[in-house]
Scaffold this motif. Structure first.
Motif, PDB file in Angstrom:
ATOM      1  N   MET A  24      20.467   3.333  18.145  1.00 17.59           N
ATOM      2  CA  MET A  24      21.928   3.452  18.109  1.00 17.59           C
ATOM      3  C   MET A  24      22.524   2.975  19.437  1.00 17.59           C
ATOM      4  N   PHE A  38       0.829  -1.196   0.000  1.00 19.42           N
ATOM      5  CA  PHE A  38       0.000   0.000   0.000  1.00 19.42           C
ATOM      6  C   PHE A  38       0.865   1.248   0.000  1.00 19.42           C
ATOM      7  N   GLU A  75      -5.116   1.677  12.129  1.00 16.52           N
ATOM      8  CA  GLU A  75      -5.434   2.430  10.920  1.00 16.52           C
ATOM      9  C   GLU A  75      -6.139   1.526   9.903  1.00 16.52           C
ATOM     10  N   GLU A  85      -6.859  -3.358   6.325  1.00 19.55           N
ATOM     11  CA  GLU A  85      -6.901  -3.836   4.952  1.00 19.55           C
ATOM     12  C   GLU A  85      -5.812  -4.887   4.700  1.00 19.55           C
ATOM     13  N   LEU A  86      -4.649  -4.639   5.290  1.00 22.03           N
ATOM     14  CA  LEU A  86      -3.568  -5.625   5.163  1.00 22.03           C
ATOM     15  C   LEU A  86      -4.012  -6.970   5.722  1.00 22.03           C
ATOM     16  N   PHE A  87      -4.634  -6.939   6.896  1.00 20.99           N
ATOM     17  CA  PHE A  87      -5.080  -8.188   7.506  1.00 20.99           C
ATOM     18  C   PHE A  87      -6.193  -8.840   6.670  1.00 20.99           C
ATOM     19  N   GLN A 109      -7.061 -13.743  14.862  1.00 22.76           N
ATOM     20  CA  GLN A 109      -5.721 -13.270  14.511  1.00 22.76           C
ATOM     21  C   GLN A 109      -5.683 -11.752  14.455  1.00 22.76           C
ATOM     22  N   LEU A 127       0.382 -15.772   9.914  1.00 24.46           N
ATOM     23  CA  LEU A 127      -1.077 -15.835   9.818  1.00 24.46           C
ATOM     24  C   LEU A 127      -1.527 -17.101   9.100  1.00 24.46           C
ATOM     25  N   HIS A 130      10.098   1.882  13.378  1.00 21.95           N
ATOM     26  CA  HIS A 130      10.111   3.353  13.404  1.00 21.95           C
ATOM     27  C   HIS A 130      11.527   3.913  13.403  1.00 21.95           C
ATOM     28  N   VAL A 169       2.478   0.435   6.414  1.00 19.69           N
ATOM     29  CA  VAL A 169       1.635  -0.320   7.342  1.00 19.69           C
ATOM     30  C   VAL A 169       2.426  -1.410   8.051  1.00 19.69           C
ATOM     31  N   ARG A 174      -3.245  -9.929  16.953  1.00 13.48           N
ATOM     32  CA  ARG A 174      -2.024  -9.437  16.339  1.00 13.48           C
ATOM     33  C   ARG A 174      -2.092  -7.986  15.901  1.00 13.48           C
ATOM     34  N   LEU A 175      -3.316  -7.455  15.807  1.00  6.13           N
ATOM     35  CA  LEU A 175      -3.422  -6.055  15.393  1.00  6.13           C
ATOM     36  C   LEU A 175      -4.089  -5.195  16.475  1.00  6.13           C
ATOM     37  N   PRO A 188       4.389  -1.447  14.513  1.00  6.37           N
ATOM     38  CA  PRO A 188       5.536  -0.856  15.204  1.00  6.37           C
ATOM     39  C   PRO A 188       6.040  -1.683  16.382  1.00  6.37           C
ATOM     40  N   TRP A 189       5.222  -2.605  16.857  1.00  7.35           N
ATOM     41  CA  TRP A 189       5.668  -3.407  17.998  1.00  7.35           C
ATOM     42  C   TRP A 189       6.479  -4.627  17.549  1.00  7.35           C
ATOM     43  N   ARG A 190       6.618  -4.763  16.248  1.00  2.00           N
ATOM     44  CA  ARG A 190       7.389  -5.893  15.736  1.00  2.00           C
ATOM     45  C   ARG A 190       8.697  -5.412  15.127  1.00  2.00           C
ATOM     46  N   PRO A 196      -2.333  -5.211  20.348  1.00  3.32           N
ATOM     47  CA  PRO A 196      -1.109  -4.410  20.471  1.00  3.32           C
ATOM     48  C   PRO A 196      -1.358  -2.920  20.233  1.00  3.32           C
ATOM     49  N   THR A 197      -2.285  -2.606  19.326  1.00  2.88           N
ATOM     50  CA  THR A 197      -2.596  -1.194  19.082  1.00  2.88           C
ATOM     51  C   THR A 197      -3.213  -0.567  20.327  1.00  2.88           C
ATOM     52  N   ARG A 210       7.466  -0.697  24.291  1.00  5.09           N
ATOM     53  CA  ARG A 210       8.712  -0.025  23.951  1.00  5.09           C
ATOM     54  C   ARG A 210       8.590   0.836  22.709  1.00  5.09           C
ATOM     55  N   TRP A 211       7.621   0.478  21.840  1.00  4.27           N
ATOM     56  CA  TRP A 211       7.524   1.214  20.594  1.00  4.27           C
ATOM     57  C   TRP A 211       6.820   2.551  20.766  1.00  4.27           C
ATOM     58  N   GLU A 260      -5.689   1.097   6.843  1.00 11.28           N
ATOM     59  CA  GLU A 260      -4.742   0.378   5.979  1.00 11.28           C
ATOM     60  C   GLU A 260      -4.264  -0.914   6.642  1.00 11.28           C
ATOM     61  N   ALA A 261      -4.052  -0.848   7.971  1.00 18.29           N
ATOM     62  CA  ALA A 261      -3.600  -2.045   8.672  1.00 18.29           C
ATOM     63  C   ALA A 261      -4.690  -3.108   8.631  1.00 18.29           C
TER      64      ALA A 261
END
Lengths: 269, 259
Positions: free
Chosen positions: B1, A95, B153, B158-160, B169, A116, A146, A99, B173-174, A102-104, B177-178, B253-254, B155-156
């Motif tokens: 870093m 896309f 989002e 849509e990816l799934f 899942q 999956l 990120h 996408v 997995r989405l 961020p946690w991976r 965590p979000t 952490r993210w 788009e995410a």
């Protein structure tokens, strides 16, 4: 929908078709969104043939993304039919935005489709590492996404799209958020990937004339609302393409042709 | 870093974060002491900072323990329950439509108004305070988790969809965590609110606890002891907040944007 579209991924090379074999065919496809009167697409015919890069080119709002989704089967068309040959799957997607989760880590993002589909394993990991190598991502496997630049993020997304060894790649303005230079790099990368994997075809949505001319074997020019395919342009530039091609007269005349098509409709050859 | 000595490096970064507020706090206490000295304020109005250690009651540990139990139980029960209900909400529009207005009604009713009822129903013991703490901690988690589970989002999603992910899942997995940073934001809010709930519960009817101590001290003009109880209540909230923050650092952490 026919049985064709329900076909499961075919992993072997048993489908050795003719060079002109049609992988995806859309016939008189139209679309309007649920509850909205407005027609997005009207009476579009598209063939995606084996070994081809097809670009859908047009201004914003001409329905090119919708057409891509219809071809990919992410959306059911309200009019007409889309046929997908067994050789067209599995498919990979990319896309406009990467996408990435961020946690991976970058690696874990690339492995997501395998996870999956419960096909993760040593073989998948080997494949992923190979893709990191090919796409210039070596060393970034454990990085958080990120921490990566926009170009690197799109590379990770491309790797994710390729992890299941797709036959067909659907790209929705994949590089439009990147700067010109990074974009050119990734265009080259994409062409290289196309030559070195068992990818059978690419459908790419773009609003960049240059990108369409540089990547595609065939450009479908779209415009209007509802969107229609107003011109179909064969790009007769030699393969493999390098950035120098952009400096040739042939390339320029191709982009000139495309620009006129977008503005005024079909152009004489 | 990565730098040569990451531990030293991180110390250099975090030390000012701890030292600066500590210095300001010390400065405040010093000004407070100076003001009391200069203005000669009687101890029953404003005690000096050095009057406080003497005023610590011998059974302070018991009071702290009672309130801590109430706070912790209320906090845990409310957040666990709110989280589960939020998950249900996101699955079903009908449940959401039915329960959401009730939840808002619950949120807008002041806990002070409900507390007497709770003591009437559940007695002057532990339970009424746990319920008070739970009631006030419940809403932030409910709202935040719902928002978080819906925050991925398009788009995410849509990816799934493109990857033909199952509902489970997609959730694990989405959406989960979000939602995690949202969940932690709620935990931080309710960490301080739970203390409010417990103290208010104790005000209405209790035999022990920091809220009980506050009322007692106030009746008897033991202002120094009142200060001790107030500081104790604040410390409870701060401690819980700190624990939540540490857990957040370990698990999210993210997400470094959140406070």
């Amino acid at each position: 929908m026919s049985a064709l579209t329900q076909a499961r991924p075919c992993q072997s090379d048993q489908v050795v078709g003719q060079p002109d074999e049609v992988l995806v065919a859309a016939r008189a496809v139209g679309h309007r969104f649920e509850g909205a009167d407005e027609e997005i697409l009207r009476a579009v015919d598209v063939d995606v043939r084996r070994g081809e890069v097809v670009a859908l080119l047009g201004p914003s709002g001409c329905g090119k993304t919708t057409l891509l989704r219809l071809l990919a089967g992410l959306l059911e068309s309200t009019d007409g039919e889309v046929h997908r040959a067994p050789a067209a799957s599995p498919a990979g997607f990319m896309f406009q935005r990467s996408v990435l989760l961020p946690w991976r880590s970058a690696m874990a993002n690339v492995m997501l489709p395998r996870e999956l589909h419960r096909t993760a394993g040593p073989e998948a990991e080997r494949r992923a590492r190979e893709l990191f190598e090919i796409l210039g991502l070596a060393g970034a496997e454990q990085r958080r996404t990120h921490e990566l630049s926009g170009g690197m993020q799109q590379r990770v997304a491309l790797a994710r799209a390729l992890i299941e060894q797709p036959r067909l790649l659907y790209l929705d303005e994949p590089f439009s958020a990147l700067d010109e230079i990074t974009r050119e790099e990734l265009n080259l990368e994409l062409l290289r990937v196309l030559r070195t994997t068992d990818l059978q075809g690419v459908v790419i949505v773009t609003h960049s004339l240059e990108e369409a001319a540089f990547l595609a074997d065939r450009v479908l020019v779209m415009r209007g609302s509802p969107g229609e395919v107003v011109d179909e342009v064969e790009v007769e530039l030699p393969q493999p393409r390098t950035l120098e091609i952009k400096e040739t007269k042939e390339f320029t005349s191709c982009t000139v042709h495309l620009r006129r098509s977008i503005r005024f409709g079909a152009q004489p050859r | 870093m990565h730098s040569a000595s990451p531990s030293l490096d991180s110390l250099r970064r975090t030390a000012p974060l701890i030292l600066t507020p500590l210095l300001f706090a010390l400065g405040f206490v010093a000004m407070w002491g100076a003001a009391v000295e200069v203005l000669k304020t009687p101890e029953y109005i404003v005690p000096a900072p050095w009057d406080l250690p003497r005023a610590v009651p011998s059974d302070i540990a018991d009071h702290v323990w009672v309130t801590a139990q109430e706070v912790l139980l209320g906090f845990l029960v409310a957040n666990a329950l709110a989280f589960c209900i939020a998950v249900l909400f996101v699955q079903s529009r009908i449940i959401e439509r039915g329960v959401y207005p009730l939840a808002i009604a619950l949120k807008t009713t002041p806990i002070v108004a409900i507390a007497p009822l709770l003591v009437l129903w559940f007695g002057t013991g532990l339970l009424s305070k746990v319920v008070a703490a739970a009631l006030i901690s419940f809403f932030p988690m409910l709202v935040n988790t719902i928002r978080g589970l819906r925050a991925a989002e398009p788009e995410a999603h849509e990816l799934f969809t493109a990857l033909r992910a199952s509902r489970r899942q997609r959730f694990l997995r989405l959406q989960m965590p979000t939602a995690l940073p949202f969940v932690f934001a709620a935990l931080k809010i309710s960490a301080s609110l739970a203390v409010v709930g417990a103290i208010v519960g104790e005000f209405v009817g209790a035999k022990a606890g920091l809220g009980f101590l506050i009322l007692q001290s106030s009746y008897n003009f033991e202002t120094a002891q009142l200060f001790v109880a107030i500081i104790g209540a604040a410390m409870l909230g701060i401690l819980l907040f700190a624990v939540v923050s540490l857990a957040e650092r370990a698990l999210c952490r993210w997400e470094r944007v959140a406070v």
